[in-house]
Design a protein around this motif. Structure first.
Motif, PDB file in Angstrom:
ATOM      1  N   GLU A  76     -39.093 -62.064 -32.811  1.00 19.46           N
ATOM      2  CA  GLU A  76     -39.748 -61.461 -33.982  1.00 19.46           C
ATOM      3  C   GLU A  76     -40.610 -60.274 -33.568  1.00 19.46           C
ATOM      4  O   GLU A  76     -40.623 -59.237 -34.229  1.00 19.46           O
ATOM      5  N   GLU A  77     -41.317 -60.475 -32.449  1.00 23.36           N
ATOM      6  CA  GLU A  77     -42.178 -59.397 -31.953  1.00 23.36           C
ATOM      7  C   GLU A  77     -41.328 -58.178 -31.579  1.00 23.36           C
ATOM      8  O   GLU A  77     -41.686 -57.033 -31.858  1.00 23.36           O
ATOM      9  N   PHE A  78     -40.164 -58.453 -30.975  1.00 26.55           N
ATOM     10  CA  PHE A  78     -39.256 -57.368 -30.607  1.00 26.55           C
ATOM     11  C   PHE A  78     -38.763 -56.643 -31.860  1.00 26.55           C
ATOM     12  O   PHE A  78     -38.727 -55.400 -31.902  1.00 26.55           O
ATOM     13  N   GLU A  79     -38.392 -57.407 -32.866  1.00 27.04           N
ATOM     14  CA  GLU A  79     -37.881 -56.815 -34.110  1.00 27.04           C
ATOM     15  C   GLU A  79     -38.924 -55.870 -34.713  1.00 27.04           C
ATOM     16  O   GLU A  79     -38.601 -54.732 -35.084  1.00 27.04           O
ATOM     17  N   GLU A  80     -40.149 -56.338 -34.760  1.00 29.12           N
ATOM     18  CA  GLU A  80     -41.241 -55.496 -35.289  1.00 29.12           C
ATOM     19  C   GLU A  80     -41.401 -54.211 -34.484  1.00 29.12           C
ATOM     20  O   GLU A  80     -41.510 -53.124 -35.038  1.00 29.12           O
ATOM     21  N   THR A  81     -41.428 -54.390 -33.154  1.00 28.05           N
ATOM     22  CA  THR A  81     -41.622 -53.238 -32.262  1.00 28.05           C
ATOM     23  C   THR A  81     -40.479 -52.248 -32.411  1.00 28.05           C
ATOM     24  O   THR A  81     -40.696 -51.035 -32.497  1.00 28.05           O
ATOM     25  N   LEU A  82     -39.250 -52.778 -32.442  1.00 28.02           N
ATOM     26  CA  LEU A  82     -38.088 -51.899 -32.523  1.00 28.02           C
ATOM     27  C   LEU A  82     -38.086 -51.147 -33.864  1.00 28.02           C
ATOM     28  O   LEU A  82     -37.814 -49.933 -33.908  1.00 28.02           O
ATOM     29  N   LYS A  83     -38.413 -51.837 -34.936  1.00 26.78           N
ATOM     30  CA  LYS A  83     -38.436 -51.180 -36.246  1.00 26.78           C
ATOM     31  C   LYS A  83     -39.514 -50.097 -36.272  1.00 26.78           C
ATOM     32  O   LYS A  83     -39.343 -49.036 -36.889  1.00 26.78           O
ATOM     33  N   GLN A  84     -40.610 -50.369 -35.606  1.00 29.69           N
ATOM     34  CA  GLN A  84     -41.683 -49.372 -35.459  1.00 29.69           C
ATOM     35  C   GLN A  84     -41.152 -48.147 -34.710  1.00 29.69           C
ATOM     36  O   GLN A  84     -41.328 -47.004 -35.154  1.00 29.69           O
ATOM     37  N   LEU A  85     -40.480 -48.409 -33.582  1.00 29.65           N
ATOM     38  CA  LEU A  85     -39.912 -47.312 -32.781  1.00 29.65           C
ATOM     39  C   LEU A  85     -38.878 -46.541 -33.603  1.00 29.65           C
ATOM     40  O   LEU A  85     -38.771 -45.317 -33.506  1.00 29.65           O
ATOM     41  N   MET A  86     -38.107 -47.263 -34.409  1.00 31.21           N
ATOM     42  CA  MET A  86     -37.049 -46.627 -35.207  1.00 31.21           C
ATOM     43  C   MET A  86     -37.627 -45.643 -36.222  1.00 31.21           C
ATOM     44  O   MET A  86     -36.942 -44.714 -36.637  1.00 31.21           O
ATOM     45  N   SER A  87     -38.884 -45.871 -36.594  1.00 27.93           N
ATOM     46  CA  SER A  87     -39.487 -44.957 -37.578  1.00 27.93           C
ATOM     47  C   SER A  87     -39.712 -43.572 -36.973  1.00 27.93           C
ATOM     48  O   SER A  87     -39.908 -42.592 -37.696  1.00 27.93           O
ATOM     49  N   GLU A  88     -39.638 -43.487 -35.640  1.00 27.66           N
ATOM     50  CA  GLU A  88     -39.811 -42.180 -34.973  1.00 27.66           C
ATOM     51  C   GLU A  88     -38.553 -41.738 -34.232  1.00 27.66           C
ATOM     52  O   GLU A  88     -38.459 -40.592 -33.797  1.00 27.66           O
ATOM     53  N   ALA A  89     -37.602 -42.661 -34.040  1.00 23.83           N
ATOM     54  CA  ALA A  89     -36.458 -42.369 -33.173  1.00 23.83           C
ATOM     55  C   ALA A  89     -35.388 -41.557 -33.878  1.00 23.83           C
ATOM     56  O   ALA A  89     -35.243 -41.595 -35.101  1.00 23.83           O
ATOM     57  N   SER A  90     -34.636 -40.785 -33.074  1.00 22.59           N
ATOM     58  CA  SER A  90     -33.498 -40.043 -33.608  1.00 22.59           C
ATOM     59  C   SER A  90     -32.180 -40.658 -33.144  1.00 22.59           C
ATOM     60  O   SER A  90     -31.122 -40.342 -33.680  1.00 22.59           O
ATOM     61  N   LEU A  91     -32.236 -41.503 -32.139  1.00 23.18           N
ATOM     62  CA  LEU A  91     -31.029 -42.115 -31.574  1.00 23.18           C
ATOM     63  C   LEU A  91     -31.437 -43.400 -30.862  1.00 23.18           C
ATOM     64  O   LEU A  91     -32.472 -43.453 -30.201  1.00 23.18           O
ATOM     65  N   ILE A  92     -30.593 -44.441 -30.991  1.00 21.22           N
ATOM     66  CA  ILE A  92     -30.843 -45.723 -30.313  1.00 21.22           C
ATOM     67  C   ILE A  92     -29.679 -45.991 -29.366  1.00 21.22           C
ATOM     68  O   ILE A  92     -28.525 -45.747 -29.725  1.00 21.22           O
ATOM     69  N   ILE A  93     -29.993 -46.477 -28.195  1.00 30.61           N
ATOM     70  CA  ILE A  93     -28.945 -46.877 -27.261  1.00 30.61           C
ATOM     71  C   ILE A  93     -29.209 -48.321 -26.849  1.00 30.61           C
ATOM     72  O   ILE A  93     -30.302 -48.644 -26.382  1.00 30.61           O
ATOM     73  N   ALA A  94     -28.229 -49.193 -27.060  1.00 26.91           N
ATOM     74  CA  ALA A  94     -28.372 -50.601 -26.665  1.00 26.91           C
ATOM     75  C   ALA A  94     -27.339 -50.886 -25.588  1.00 26.91           C
ATOM     76  O   ALA A  94     -26.143 -50.691 -25.804  1.00 26.91           O
ATOM     77  N   SER A  95     -27.817 -51.346 -24.432  1.00 25.82           N
ATOM     78  CA  SER A  95     -26.920 -51.506 -23.280  1.00 25.82           C
ATOM     79  C   SER A  95     -27.057 -52.863 -22.624  1.00 25.82           C
ATOM     80  O   SER A  95     -28.157 -53.388 -22.498  1.00 25.82           O
ATOM     81  N   GLY A  96     -25.927 -53.398 -22.193  1.00 22.35           N
ATOM     82  CA  GLY A  96     -25.946 -54.560 -21.324  1.00 22.35           C
ATOM     83  C   GLY A  96     -25.856 -55.882 -22.040  1.00 22.35           C
ATOM     84  O   GLY A  96     -25.654 -55.965 -23.249  1.00 22.35           O
ATOM     85  N   SER A  97     -26.044 -56.939 -21.241  1.00 24.02           N
ATOM     86  CA  SER A  97     -25.828 -58.292 -21.734  1.00 24.02           C
ATOM     87  C   SER A  97     -26.972 -58.747 -22.618  1.00 24.02           C
ATOM     88  O   SER A  97     -28.064 -58.202 -22.590  1.00 24.02           O
ATOM     89  N   LEU A  98     -26.688 -59.782 -23.400  1.00 28.11           N
ATOM     90  CA  LEU A  98     -27.724 -60.422 -24.210  1.00 28.11           C
ATOM     91  C   LEU A  98     -28.526 -61.338 -23.294  1.00 28.11           C
ATOM     92  O   LEU A  98     -28.285 -61.398 -22.100  1.00 28.11           O
ATOM     93  N   VAL A  99     -29.473 -62.054 -23.863  1.00 27.30           N
ATOM     94  CA  VAL A  99     -30.326 -62.881 -23.039  1.00 27.30           C
ATOM     95  C   VAL A  99     -30.431 -64.251 -23.706  1.00 27.30           C
ATOM     96  O   VAL A  99     -30.223 -64.385 -24.919  1.00 27.30           O
ATOM     97  N   SER A 100     -30.715 -65.254 -22.913  1.00 27.94           N
ATOM     98  CA  SER A 100     -30.737 -66.638 -23.398  1.00 27.94           C
ATOM     99  C   SER A 100     -31.727 -66.825 -24.552  1.00 27.94           C
ATOM    100  O   SER A 100     -32.835 -66.323 -24.504  1.00 27.94           O
TER     101      SER A 100
END
Lengths: 312, 312
Positions: B117-141
């Motif tokens: 949940e904390e990550f979701e909040e942080t990422l959405k916050q970052l998205m309010s300023e971001a122009s591009l998102i890159i998601a790389s690699g494996s998921l986590v347990s």
């Protein structure tokens, strides 16, 4: 108070790797991390026996910090010198399929002259309160190979018996400092004598010779064949019971702890040797390195026979 | 601002081990530690190109702290979520005698629902300023296998293109979130299609099929055979020069960085593909993973040919 010295501790990390193969990738569970180092094992066993030893030596970097936290968590008193360089990591890979154990030991950190001075001051401070010193394991980069001799001389000046458990050149030079006791195993004493293999009589003769150089006792550990304690005036041989060995790593350290415990309690030399052997065996009966069950020690004490050997 | 997501970073430790043998002990120099994770490599390359990406994801424990310190030292901006569990370690043993590389990859940490949940909040916050998102690699347990789909959906809601570089089930589910671009290599696309081996035409057909599901572009990397960019309306093929390969690890991440850089600069699709390939090759010419020499990229750009392929 007993002080244990570990100049070159390590974070030991053990991984279980099924079908470990060179040149391949392996997905593994997190490694099991422990605060490693012979003097730390000695301290752990002493603590299990009810003593409260103080650990000292050199620790540095994030690894050193981890070890400090771990020792605190284990309830062990510590007065380590914090160094700039990073404490080493040692890795072990256990392949349960075939019982293979593969090991990687990192070279230790560098200890500067200033850090050595700080250690000397701290150790001398500790010696003003200590009743026994135990120095275990390898030296560390940057300090002279004669360092155990120096430490022994400081102990002499403070009138405190010192037990030295090391090997190779560190042992050779350490003997010159006339420690109260050294604890070589067969391979270490053979190496000291520059011989591939020695008989029991030859090992005893070598130990007598070391005593003649000023070392009070040589505790020669012989694995499942027990141990021999050689002094200037007597030779004691311990015959030990056969037990199921689970993990013998750390049994030498546990012997040193048992010996120190006996000496501290002013037990007879025979009883000190019994305690040394009982702790060594009790450790071999456990999975964890540097662990004993006190009730197992009590039971073993009754099963160990001490004989006076004919003088050579 | 470009945001890179690395859900499962690692401390990578590389050891040189001469004559590495199972069942033996080896004395080694200290391992070379780096902050590992595909998104971190992408960020490093972007930084070398003059961009200032922000890294995010999950980091925990003493290992997580080490990575944070390392990224700060490298001058990379970071907004990681601190988790309770410990970030993993990956080990590589290089035997220079025979060129063998043996690897051990620890399982990643557990991420709790609160941490997500904390990550979701942080990422959405970052998205309010971001122009591009890159998601790389494996998921986590602990996080759902559909997590990249969710992240893609958040990006859609924020009207930000998202580049996804992952494999296996994480890719399969991620595609359902209709990311702007995915970057499989041949093996990954074959695995997605559940086929052992596919021809170039079959790979392009598979990529077209993925585009038909709502993914805008599939950047198919083909190692020394260059790359193919497949979109709904066109297929571009990059032919690349032959270079001496020093270490190709991280070349895929570098391609993603080059592609993102081009998109960010509003370059033509042809030029974006050129930048992707130039960065991938430039990384393969360096020892260090996730490193490029900008002048090498400039020189390579001129040597890469982009051809419009006939539509299938």
């Amino acid at each position: 108070m007993i002080v244990t010295i570990t100049l070159n501790p390590a974070i030991d990390i053990a991984y279980k790797v099924n079908h470990f193969r060179i040149g391949h990738g392996h997905r593994v569970e997190r490694g099991r991390k422990t605060a490693g180092g012979k003097g730390l094992n000695v301290s752990r066993v002493l603590k299990r026996l009810g003593d409260s030893p103080v650990c000292t030596g050199f620790l540095g970097g994030i690894n050193g910090k981890w070890i400090m936290d771990q020792l605190e968590h284990e309830g062990l008193d510590q007065t380590f010198i914090e160094i700039k360089d990073e404490t080493r990591t040692c890795l072990a890979f256990l392949d349960e399929e075939n019982g293979n154990q593969t090991e990687l030991m990192e070279k230790g950190p560098f200890v500067s002259a200033e850090e050595q001075e700080e250690f000397e001051e701290t150790l001398k401070q500790l010696m003003s309160e200590a009743s026994l010193i135990i120095a275990s394991g390898s030296l560390v980069s940057g300090i002279p190979v004669s360092y155990y001799r120096e430490i022994s001389e400081w102990a002499h000046a403070a009138r405190i018996p010192i037990l030295l458990d090391t090997s190779g050149e560190a042992l050779e030079k350490g003997i010159e400092g006339k420690p109260f006791l050294i604890k070589p195993n067969k391979a270490e004493l053979c190496k000291y004598m520059n011989q591939a293999n020695l008989s029991i009589d030859e090992l005893i003769a070598a130990a007598k010779n070391i005593c003649a150089q000023g070392v009070r006792y040589v505790l020669l550990s012989l694995g499942k064949d027990g141990a021999i304690l050689v002094g200037d005036d007597q030779i004691l041989r311990a015959e030990i019971p056969t037990v199921p060995v689970v993990n013998a790593v750390g049994s030498g350290d546990s012997m040193v702890a048992g010996m120190a415990y006996g000496l501290q309690k002013k037990y007879s030399l025979e009883d000190c040797l019994k305690w040394a052997c009982a702790c060594g065996i009790a450790n071999a009966m456990e999975w964890e390195t540097g662990t004993i069950q006190p009730h197992a020690v009590q039971e073993l004490l009754e099963k160990i026979q001490i004989k006076q050997e004919a003088k050579l």
